[in-house]
Design a protein around this motif. Sequence first.
Motif, PDB file in Angstrom:
ATOM      1  N   ARG A   1      57.893   1.419 128.721  1.00 24.72           N
ATOM      2  CA  ARG A   1      58.821   0.461 128.120  1.00 24.72           C
ATOM      3  C   ARG A   1      60.122   1.166 127.750  1.00 24.72           C
ATOM      4  NH1 ARG A   1      55.286  -1.963 130.016  1.00 24.72           N
ATOM      5  NH2 ARG A   1      53.930  -3.552 129.091  1.00 24.72           N
ATOM      6  N   GLU A   2      61.077   0.404 127.274  1.00 19.41           N
ATOM      7  CA  GLU A   2      62.326   0.972 126.787  1.00 19.41           C
ATOM      8  C   GLU A   2      62.077   1.776 125.501  1.00 19.41           C
ATOM      9  OE1 GLU A   2      65.193   1.851 126.903  1.00 19.41           O
ATOM     10  OE2 GLU A   2      66.422   0.692 128.283  1.00 19.41           O
ATOM     11  N   VAL A   3      63.036   2.641 125.156  1.00 23.37           N
ATOM     12  CA  VAL A   3      62.955   3.410 123.910  1.00 23.37           C
ATOM     13  C   VAL A   3      63.105   2.462 122.725  1.00 23.37           C
ATOM     14  CG1 VAL A   3      64.115   5.132 122.483  1.00 23.37           C
ATOM     15  CG2 VAL A   3      63.801   5.534 124.916  1.00 23.37           C
ATOM     16  N   LEU A   4      62.222   2.573 121.781  1.00 21.94           N
ATOM     17  CA  LEU A   4      62.283   1.735 120.582  1.00 21.94           C
ATOM     18  C   LEU A   4      62.571   2.652 119.400  1.00 21.94           C
ATOM     19  CD1 LEU A   4      62.032  -1.199 119.782  1.00 21.94           C
ATOM     20  CD2 LEU A   4      59.600  -0.883 119.455  1.00 21.94           C
ATOM     21  N   LYS A   5      63.800   3.122 119.342  1.00 19.59           N
ATOM     22  CA  LYS A   5      64.203   4.104 118.336  1.00 19.59           C
ATOM     23  C   LYS A   5      65.474   3.632 117.661  1.00 19.59           C
ATOM     24  CE  LYS A   5      65.406   9.002 117.805  1.00 19.59           C
ATOM     25  NZ  LYS A   5      65.641  10.281 118.531  1.00 19.59           N
ATOM     26  N   PHE A   6      65.354   3.284 116.387  1.00 19.53           N
ATOM     27  CA  PHE A   6      66.512   2.819 115.624  1.00 19.53           C
ATOM     28  C   PHE A   6      67.184   4.003 114.940  1.00 19.53           C
ATOM     29  CE2 PHE A   6      66.030  -1.681 116.104  1.00 19.53           C
ATOM     30  CZ  PHE A   6      64.678  -1.890 116.289  1.00 19.53           C
TER      31      PHE A   6
END
Length: 694
Positions: free
Chosen positions: A440-445
């Motif tokens: 999946r895409e990077v899920l980093k805030f």
Amino acid sequence: MSKDSRKSTSNFIAQKERKSARFIHGLTITKKTLSVVSTVGDAVSPFLPAISTICTLIEQIVQIYENAQCYKKVCNTLVDRALMAELAISGLLRRKKENEENFRKQGFYIAFEKFAVVMEKIRDFAIDVSQISGVRKYVEANSVQERFKLLTSEFEECMKDLHFTLAVESEEQRIIDQRSLKEDVNYIMEYLRKINDAHYKDMALLHQEILSIKSQTNVKLKEIDSKQLSDPLIGKSDDRRGSVIKKLLRRTFDVACKPIVLQKSGKSNVNLAILEKVSDSPNILRFYGLSIVDNHEVMIFEWAELGNLKEVYEKHDIPWPRKVQMALDICRGIAFLHEVGVFHHDIRCQNVMITRNLESKLFNFELSREVNAHSVDITDKFMSCLFWMAPEKLNRDNPYNHKCEIFSFGMLLWELCFEKVPYKGKTTEYVGKHILNGGREVLKFNYRKGDDVIEIQKEFAKIIKQAWAQDPNERISLPLLFLSLETLCAKYAKPESLCGLLPDKSLVYDEDDDDFDCMTEFEDLTNEIDAPITLDEGIELHMKRDDESRKKAWECFSKHADLGNPKAKYWKGYYLWQGYCVEKDMVKAQMLFKESADEGIVDGQLRYAFAIFKKTMDPAGKKEFVEYLQRAANNGNAAAAFQMAMLYFHRSKSIDSSEFVEKDSELGIKYLSIAARNKFAKAIEEMRNMGLDI
């Protein structure tokens, strides 16, 4: 709950999951056994139709669970019952010789027939509660619980009558099932309360309108005189967006004129007619009709001042509370579509339009693609939305369902959070393989400013992960998704916290996103079993209309009604009402009509309504008459829809409705059009007399 109890419950749930994993394999074995037994004429032969029916129903119940949009835990519990039934029947067939005495008893045969009826009731109940479009049949919280309790009780009684000791439930299982039922009921009731759309209080009626439109090969669309379209009073640079032109409709409000590029067809008209119906929702871009602009036929849509959501985030930054509100509005639009049986098919920010007041409205969904302004082939369409597509849909042979829609919404939410197209710079081939492998895409805030923002990001991350799960069955349901966003919105998107858009690059995002997150032989013996013909065969005999055929039909209807079949109850009541092959008994007929009506038989609902009308018209009787007549109309009965129209017009020849039905011509026309589209002659004649298009 104590630690030991929690451990015991956890072990029990794990055991149930292991059983379910073996279910399909076990059912295959049962069918193979059944096919062997069916080749031999023996004591089992009269039972084969019922056993075959039960096996089919078991498969259907499992499939319903797999495709459930809501009441997932309830459906899982029903699958448990199906598993019990499969194991019991499989064992019975394997031990046919030991059970031969039972197979020769009329009572055992009747018990099997009743069991088939109960399994059919369980299947029908699962169909209703598993889909958003069906749950409104159970608007009262206790109605689901009562129906579930009744069906499981009937199931247990059948199992006892058949001596299936495997089906005896443990007390622990009952506790877990009741807890699951309560949890499901609570969240569905909360969802229905919060999702209520003021524009459509009667979703069942809207659903029937859409079904009646779908049944047509061609429909006439609303046409807008080109003279009603004028140029905006004050022109702007973006009054023309590609081929889309801004106009003023009736010198009152702005509209978008979108050319019809593909050749218009009857199916296109049907799709646009459906679009016109669903666009009454405040979260779907309104479609007004067709017109002519510059000698070209165009579709007239509501004008979205700010363009689509992708264009908005490319020019501006969107504050986090506003993102929450937008996400909820988009989810509400999707839920509205699902409730009336429509899927969007292409959920992404580019297909969400934003008004001057920052309202989010769904646009460009699958049902209008045939008249999309962009002339692209199916391959281009597929590739254009691949980055938002569920892994199972990358194989184009797999059907599109609500789970695919949930996955795409998760990708849209990621796009909204990070304000960019997912997998930017990557090839479609690379991304396709990546998604199929669980990536999946990077899920980093990376943005940190205040506790509220951090909490919003955490909740968004949680929802996104639940939405884009690799296993479709593990994805969050639409009602739970909506409730999660609604709770988040109530907390962080209050009116005072909703500011406008921010200048571009005001928010800071993590740019280091090159790596994606990665996230399986018997003797031939004679029998003395009296097996009735099937219900369908009985109906065929009835249609022959001769006395001998009707006599056989009556015997069929009577026997199947005694087994509890709702449709047979209706037919038995009909024969008693008419006095076919039996002495008239209107009291018993009315009772049977009501029983069949309450179990969802549409003809029974209509017959019971008029049975009440014939008997009494006191205030209570009038209320019940309208209730059952409306049920039949909302379930697609053309005669009932016509009668409802006459009641709302206050023109019923049979009854003065003015004292108990408020006159409502608009609602009357809706019911009249449903009846006309279903070829009801009186409705067609009435619409012509009123000068209305059919």
